[in-house]
Write a protein that holds these residues in place. Structure first.
Motif, PDB file in Angstrom:
ATOM      1  N   HIS A 120      65.734  27.858  36.590  1.00  0.00           N
ATOM      2  CA  HIS A 120      66.281  26.504  36.528  1.00  0.00           C
ATOM      3  C   HIS A 120      66.562  26.106  35.073  1.00  0.00           C
ATOM      4  O   HIS A 120      67.619  25.538  34.774  1.00  0.00           O
ATOM      5  N   LEU A 121      65.635  26.402  34.190  1.00  0.00           N
ATOM      6  CA  LEU A 121      65.845  26.097  32.772  1.00  0.00           C
ATOM      7  C   LEU A 121      67.035  26.873  32.220  1.00  0.00           C
ATOM      8  O   LEU A 121      67.855  26.322  31.469  1.00  0.00           O
ATOM      9  N   GLN A 122      67.122  28.148  32.573  1.00  0.00           N
ATOM     10  CA  GLN A 122      68.242  28.955  32.077  1.00  0.00           C
ATOM     11  C   GLN A 122      69.579  28.406  32.553  1.00  0.00           C
ATOM     12  O   GLN A 122      70.550  28.360  31.790  1.00  0.00           O
ATOM     13  N   GLU A 123      69.619  27.970  33.799  1.00  0.00           N
ATOM     14  CA  GLU A 123      70.862  27.415  34.333  1.00  0.00           C
ATOM     15  C   GLU A 123      71.199  26.083  33.661  1.00  0.00           C
ATOM     16  O   GLU A 123      72.350  25.837  33.297  1.00  0.00           O
ATOM     17  N   PHE A 124      70.196  25.230  33.488  1.00  0.00           N
ATOM     18  CA  PHE A 124      70.466  23.929  32.896  1.00  0.00           C
ATOM     19  C   PHE A 124      70.911  24.057  31.435  1.00  0.00           C
ATOM     20  O   PHE A 124      71.880  23.424  31.007  1.00  0.00           O
ATOM     21  N   PHE A 125      70.183  24.876  30.668  1.00  0.00           N
ATOM     22  CA  PHE A 125      70.475  25.001  29.237  1.00  0.00           C
ATOM     23  C   PHE A 125      71.510  26.095  28.944  1.00  0.00           C
ATOM     24  O   PHE A 125      71.872  26.296  27.790  1.00  0.00           O
ATOM     25  N   GLN A 126      71.916  26.798  29.993  1.00  0.00           N
ATOM     26  CA  GLN A 126      72.924  27.855  29.863  1.00  0.00           C
ATOM     27  C   GLN A 126      72.486  28.915  28.848  1.00  0.00           C
ATOM     28  O   GLN A 126      73.235  29.300  27.949  1.00  0.00           O
ATOM     29  N   THR A 127      71.268  29.380  29.036  1.00  0.00           N
ATOM     30  CA  THR A 127      70.738  30.444  28.193  1.00  0.00           C
ATOM     31  C   THR A 127      70.681  31.746  28.983  1.00  0.00           C
ATOM     32  O   THR A 127      70.562  31.746  30.211  1.00  0.00           O
ATOM     33  N   LYS A 128      70.740  32.845  28.274  1.00  0.00           N
ATOM     34  CA  LYS A 128      70.664  34.166  28.872  1.00  0.00           C
ATOM     35  C   LYS A 128      69.235  34.676  28.799  1.00  0.00           C
ATOM     36  O   LYS A 128      68.381  34.110  28.105  1.00  0.00           O
ATOM     37  N   ASN A 129      68.981  35.783  29.506  1.00  0.00           N
ATOM     38  CA  ASN A 129      67.671  36.414  29.413  1.00  0.00           C
ATOM     39  C   ASN A 129      67.373  36.766  27.959  1.00  0.00           C
ATOM     40  O   ASN A 129      68.221  37.301  27.255  1.00  0.00           O
ATOM     41  N   GLY A 130      66.167  36.426  27.525  1.00  0.00           N
ATOM     42  CA  GLY A 130      65.790  36.683  26.134  1.00  0.00           C
ATOM     43  C   GLY A 130      66.086  35.529  25.200  1.00  0.00           C
ATOM     44  O   GLY A 130      65.650  35.563  24.044  1.00  0.00           O
ATOM     45  N   ARG A 163      59.196  35.542  28.160  1.00  0.00           N
ATOM     46  CA  ARG A 163      59.580  34.667  29.262  1.00  0.00           C
ATOM     47  C   ARG A 163      59.466  33.209  28.832  1.00  0.00           C
ATOM     48  O   ARG A 163      58.720  32.879  27.906  1.00  0.00           O
ATOM     49  N   LEU A 164      60.205  32.359  29.528  1.00  0.00           N
ATOM     50  CA  LEU A 164      60.154  30.929  29.238  1.00  0.00           C
ATOM     51  C   LEU A 164      58.938  30.266  29.870  1.00  0.00           C
ATOM     52  O   LEU A 164      58.347  29.350  29.303  1.00  0.00           O
ATOM     53  N   ILE A 165      58.598  30.742  31.066  1.00  0.00           N
ATOM     54  CA  ILE A 165      57.550  30.134  31.884  1.00  0.00           C
ATOM     55  C   ILE A 165      56.605  31.228  32.340  1.00  0.00           C
ATOM     56  O   ILE A 165      57.027  32.354  32.635  1.00  0.00           O
ATOM     57  N   THR A 166      55.323  30.901  32.423  1.00  0.00           N
ATOM     58  CA  THR A 166      54.364  31.877  32.924  1.00  0.00           C
ATOM     59  C   THR A 166      53.274  31.158  33.709  1.00  0.00           C
ATOM     60  O   THR A 166      53.246  29.933  33.783  1.00  0.00           O
ATOM     61  N   VAL A 167      52.385  31.949  34.301  1.00  0.00           N
ATOM     62  CA  VAL A 167      51.258  31.414  35.053  1.00  0.00           C
ATOM     63  C   VAL A 167      50.045  31.339  34.135  1.00  0.00           C
ATOM     64  O   VAL A 167      49.645  32.341  33.543  1.00  0.00           O
ATOM     65  N   GLY A 168      49.502  30.157  33.998  1.00  0.00           N
ATOM     66  CA  GLY A 168      48.260  29.981  33.270  1.00  0.00           C
ATOM     67  C   GLY A 168      47.106  29.839  34.237  1.00  0.00           C
ATOM     68  O   GLY A 168      47.296  29.816  35.464  1.00  0.00           O
ATOM     69  N   SER A 169      45.908  29.747  33.701  1.00  0.00           N
ATOM     70  CA  SER A 169      44.754  29.582  34.579  1.00  0.00           C
ATOM     71  C   SER A 169      43.646  28.859  33.845  1.00  0.00           C
ATOM     72  O   SER A 169      43.494  28.969  32.619  1.00  0.00           O
ATOM     73  N   LYS A 170      42.894  28.069  34.602  1.00  0.00           N
ATOM     74  CA  LYS A 170      41.697  27.422  34.091  1.00  0.00           C
ATOM     75  C   LYS A 170      40.660  27.420  35.201  1.00  0.00           C
ATOM     76  O   LYS A 170      40.909  26.903  36.300  1.00  0.00           O
ATOM     77  N   ASP A 171      39.524  28.006  34.918  1.00  0.00           N
ATOM     78  CA  ASP A 171      38.426  28.053  35.894  1.00  0.00           C
ATOM     79  C   ASP A 171      38.884  28.609  37.238  1.00  0.00           C
ATOM     80  O   ASP A 171      38.491  28.121  38.302  1.00  0.00           O
ATOM     81  N   GLY A 172      39.761  29.615  37.166  1.00  0.00           N
ATOM     82  CA  GLY A 172      40.234  30.261  38.376  1.00  0.00           C
ATOM     83  C   GLY A 172      41.347  29.529  39.097  1.00  0.00           C
ATOM     84  O   GLY A 172      41.837  30.008  40.125  1.00  0.00           O
ATOM     85  N   GLN A 173      41.757  28.385  38.575  1.00  0.00           N
ATOM     86  CA  GLN A 173      42.829  27.610  39.189  1.00  0.00           C
ATOM     87  C   GLN A 173      44.149  27.901  38.471  1.00  0.00           C
ATOM     88  O   GLN A 173      44.219  27.864  37.242  1.00  0.00           O
ATOM     89  N   HIS A 174      45.201  28.151  39.241  1.00  0.00           N
ATOM     90  CA  HIS A 174      46.491  28.483  38.657  1.00  0.00           C
ATOM     91  C   HIS A 174      47.176  27.254  38.071  1.00  0.00           C
ATOM     92  O   HIS A 174      47.028  26.131  38.563  1.00  0.00           O
ATOM     93  N   ARG A 175      47.909  27.477  37.005  1.00  0.00           N
ATOM     94  CA  ARG A 175      48.786  26.484  36.396  1.00  0.00           C
ATOM     95  C   ARG A 175      50.139  27.161  36.134  1.00  0.00           C
ATOM     96  O   ARG A 175      50.218  28.379  36.020  1.00  0.00           O
ATOM     97  N   ILE A 176      51.188  26.362  36.016  1.00  0.00           N
ATOM     98  CA  ILE A 176      52.474  26.848  35.540  1.00  0.00           C
ATOM     99  C   ILE A 176      52.703  26.232  34.171  1.00  0.00           C
ATOM    100  O   ILE A 176      52.479  25.027  33.984  1.00  0.00           O
ATOM    101  N   THR A 177      53.143  27.023  33.205  1.00  0.00           N
ATOM    102  CA  THR A 177      53.208  26.508  31.836  1.00  0.00           C
ATOM    103  C   THR A 177      54.363  27.090  31.050  1.00  0.00           C
ATOM    104  O   THR A 177      54.798  28.220  31.288  1.00  0.00           O
TER     105      THR A 177
END
Length: 243
Positions: A120-130, A163-177
């Protein structure tokens, strides 16, 4: 690094200064590029800022709102960063629905959700991979452990650079960041930090030498401006050098 640090006398002054800078960045972006892109943070500290923004007369159709991180909960969950921002700000103004860009949290696999938001970010900002987008303003907080966004000490998310976005974690709980480079490609990053419980971590974040992976906020070194707005109780013991 273009870093500016200000210690404000109390919470009210901290929010007022945050509001002044936010409005300045919004107007500058719209004047220069025709729109403004903002990434929001969660937590209790920015809530009064969002409430203050909601009272302003702004060209809402020219403002696009993203999130720098999100707990992996449904959007109606009380822990949702999106829900807090909507109640404090977005539901109270005439911003077009298509200008609000929440992080998806409805996939069984959070890695799929992270990839969807990256696309979604790549489409909105019109950026390519990398390539990384340049958000106009990235609002951040900092925890008493030195984390920012959902980049927690000694977690895998700190090492993601491709990558622009990845999965984070705190105390075993997933986050997106946001990843570190996504934050650092912002035109302006603004930390808003309050509370005496932040003093120890701030001392390490501002120290000439410390472990970046123990205090992840040290990794935030944007290509644009970097503002640290601190309440007196958080920043009073810092020996500051703004250069």
């Amino acid at each position: 690094m273009n870093r500016t640090v200000e210690v404000l006398p109390d919470q009210a002054a901290l929010i007022q200064r945050s509001l002044e800078l936010t409005l300045s960045k919004i107007h500058t972006a719209i004047n220069d590029r025709g729109l403004c892109t903002i990434a929001l943070s969660g937590g209790s500290t920015p809530k009064p800022l969002y409430e203050a923004i909601a009272t302003q007369q702004l060209p809402w159709d020219k403002i696009h709102v993203f999130w720098g991180d999100e707990r992996y909960v449904p959007p109606e969950n009380p822990d949702s960063n999106q829900l807090m921002a909507r109640r404090a700000w977005l539901d109270r103004v005439d911003i077009p629905a298509e200008n609000i860009h929440p992080i998806p949290t409805d996939e069984a696999d959070p890695a799929v959700a992270a990839h969807k938001y990256e696309q979604h970010l790549q489409e909105f900002f019109q950026t390519k991979n990398g390539e990384f987008p340049a958000l106009d303003l990235n609002l951040l907080g900092m925890g008493d452990d030195g984390h920012t966004a959902s980049l927690f000490p000694h977690t895998e998310a700190l090492h993601v650079r491709d990558r622009l976005i990845t999965v984070g974690s705190k105390d075993g709980q997933h986050r997106i960041t946001f990843t570190v480079p996504t934050i650092n490609h912002s035109r302006c990053v603004m930390f808003i930090v309050a509370g005496a419980n932040k003093r120890s971590a701030l001392a390490q974040v501002f120290a000439p030498v410390a472990d970046d992976f123990t205090y992840p906020a040290r990794l935030v070194q944007p290509q644009g401006e970097l503002w640290w707005l601190l309440s007196q109780d958080a920043g009073q013991e810092l020996k500051l050098n703004n250069n």
